[in-house]
Design a protein around this motif. Structure first.
Motif, mmCIF file in Angstrom:
data_model
loop_
_atom_site.group_PDB
_atom_site.id
_atom_site.type_symbol
_atom_site.label_atom_id
_atom_site.label_comp_id
_atom_site.label_asym_id
_atom_site.label_seq_id
_atom_site.Cartn_x
_atom_site.Cartn_y
_atom_site.Cartn_z
ATOM 1 N N LEU A 86 0.834 -1.202 0.000
ATOM 2 C CA LEU A 86 0.000 0.000 0.000
ATOM 3 C C LEU A 86 0.865 1.246 0.000
ATOM 4 O O LEU A 86 1.832 1.341 0.768
ATOM 5 C CB LEU A 86 -0.899 0.022 1.239
ATOM 6 N N ASP A 87 0.512 2.230 -0.826
ATOM 7 C CA ASP A 87 1.192 3.519 -0.814
ATOM 8 C C ASP A 87 0.445 4.446 0.141
ATOM 9 O O ASP A 87 -0.223 5.404 -0.274
ATOM 10 C CB ASP A 87 1.242 4.102 -2.233
ATOM 11 N N VAL A 88 0.565 4.163 1.445
ATOM 12 C CA VAL A 88 -0.154 4.961 2.443
ATOM 13 C C VAL A 88 0.403 6.382 2.482
ATOM 14 O O VAL A 88 -0.346 7.349 2.635
ATOM 15 C CB VAL A 88 -0.058 4.305 3.827
ATOM 16 N N ARG A 89 1.724 6.506 2.309
ATOM 17 C CA ARG A 89 2.325 7.843 2.332
ATOM 18 C C ARG A 89 1.792 8.691 1.185
ATOM 19 O O ARG A 89 1.467 9.874 1.378
ATOM 20 C CB ARG A 89 3.843 7.728 2.239
ATOM 21 N N GLY A 90 1.671 8.106 -0.010
ATOM 22 C CA GLY A 90 1.152 8.851 -1.151
ATOM 23 C C GLY A 90 -0.291 9.270 -0.949
ATOM 24 O O GLY A 90 -0.675 10.399 -1.275
ATOM 25 N N LEU A 91 -1.105 8.363 -0.405
ATOM 26 C CA LEU A 91 -2.500 8.701 -0.132
ATOM 27 C C LEU A 91 -2.578 9.829 0.891
ATOM 28 O O LEU A 91 -3.338 10.787 0.716
ATOM 29 C CB LEU A 91 -3.250 7.471 0.386
ATOM 30 N N ALA A 92 -1.803 9.723 1.963
ATOM 31 C CA ALA A 92 -1.823 10.745 3.011
ATOM 32 C C ALA A 92 -1.432 12.110 2.443
ATOM 33 O O ALA A 92 -2.074 13.130 2.743
ATOM 34 C CB ALA A 92 -0.892 10.346 4.154
ATOM 35 N N HIS A 137 0.026 10.169 11.084
ATOM 36 C CA HIS A 137 -1.273 10.492 11.681
ATOM 37 C C HIS A 137 -2.349 9.545 11.178
ATOM 38 O O HIS A 137 -3.186 9.072 11.956
ATOM 39 C CB HIS A 137 -1.648 11.936 11.347
ATOM 40 N N LEU A 138 -2.332 9.229 9.876
ATOM 41 C CA LEU A 138 -3.355 8.358 9.294
ATOM 42 C C LEU A 138 -3.303 6.970 9.921
ATOM 43 O O LEU A 138 -4.342 6.390 10.273
ATOM 44 C CB LEU A 138 -3.149 8.278 7.784
ATOM 45 N N ARG A 139 -2.101 6.420 10.097
ATOM 46 C CA ARG A 139 -1.965 5.101 10.713
ATOM 47 C C ARG A 139 -2.404 5.125 12.175
ATOM 48 O O ARG A 139 -3.068 4.189 12.651
ATOM 49 C CB ARG A 139 -0.526 4.606 10.596
ATOM 50 N N ARG A 140 -2.018 6.171 12.911
ATOM 51 C CA ARG A 140 -2.398 6.249 14.318
ATOM 52 C C ARG A 140 -3.910 6.351 14.486
ATOM 53 O O ARG A 140 -4.500 5.719 15.367
ATOM 54 C CB ARG A 140 -1.710 7.442 14.985
#
Length: 289
Positions: free
Chosen positions: A20-26, A35-38
């Protein structure tokens, strides 16, 4: 934040077999991966990584039961390089191996797709202040301990109990800046905040940036920044843990702030002799959302 979390859930569904590109989405949503993961782990009750694993194995179970492909092909389709690795993940979620499930049709423990919704809560005001602090340092005695969400953490309790009474008094005499008094500091916490993951716990005090720290103490350097300070009072540690959870469910979704990396700090202002009740301040590092 509710919209951002639902977009994160959609991203999981679109890329179940991929990283997953969580950093890109954030970044696209104007927030941070941290912050999104927390927020996800606090509101979903599980880390994002665990949710992804459960969803992968829920979808994979349908392929296993249908029996149209061999297990290695199913493993590769769902992002695993070997049937052994797939089998371990499958068993961890369903409690049975894929071969057993293919033969017997179960047991299966399905993870439904999450959906975050806004509900009307927050009728009890949260006693909060925002404060800008110059750089300071936290000094004391540190240890690596596992994260425990509910109740007393016996590893932290053992760490503190091992210190002689005179050391507590010595530490308290060293503190010369806010937050005041003896502090409970959690640092290097995994953004997913998974139960059992390790963090650095420090029992100590805050020193102004220019104050020299004794050589025999552990030190955490804290850069300048803004803090949200939540005051809690009641049974300990339950009142503190309830407030901590409420920051994710009530305060952050309702205010234009987000968590930034840094230690979380608990200052005990007053407490009963047996520590059954306490008044505390929870310090969380924040930045504009």
């Amino acid at each position: 934040m509710i919209s951002a979390l639902n977009q994160l859930v959609d991203l999981v569904e679109e890329h179940l077999a991929e990283e997953l590109d969580v950093r890109g989405l954030a970044a696209g949503l104007g927030t941070t991966e941290y912050h999104l993961r927390r927020m996800f782990s606090s509101l979903a009750g599980m880390p994002l990584s665990e949710y992804v694993r459960r969803r992968r194995m829920t979808v994979a179970a349908a392929d296993v039961v249908r029996g149209e492909d061999d297990l290695l092909s199913i493993a590769v389709r769902h992002g695993y390089g070997s049937s052994e690795a797939f089998g371990r993940a499958f068993r961890a979620v369903h409690g049975a191996g894929p071969g057993d499930v293919r033969r017997d049709g179960g047991p299966l423990h399905a993870q439904p797709q999450l959906r975050f919704r806004l509900t009307v809560e927050g009728s009890k005001p949260m006693d909060t202040r925002l404060i800008d602090r110059p750089a300071f340092r936290l000094v004391g005695h540190a240890a690596r301990v596992p994260l425990i969400h509910q109740g007393v953490n016996p590893h932290i309790q053992q760490h503190i109990s091992a210190l002689p009474q005179e050391e507590h008094l010595r530490l308290k005499s060293l503190g010369d800046t806010e937050p005041g008094g003896l502090l409970q500091v959690s640092d290097d916490l995994d953004p997913d905040a998974a139960e059992g993951s390790e963090l650095t716990y420090l029992h100590g005090v805050a020193l102004a940036h220019g104050t020299e720290a004794p050589d025999d103490l552990d030190t955490i350097e804290v850069p300048a920044g803004r803090w949200a300070v939540f005051r809690t009072s009641g049974p300990h540690p339950q009142a503190l843990q309830t407030t901590w959870a409420a920051t994710a469910t009530d305060w952050f979704p309702s205010n234009p702030w987000r968590l930034r990396p840094g230690p979380s700090i608990v200052a005990v202002l007053e407490r009963a002799e047996d520590f059954s009740t306490a008044t505390c301040e929870l310090w969380l590092p924040v930045e504009p959302a």
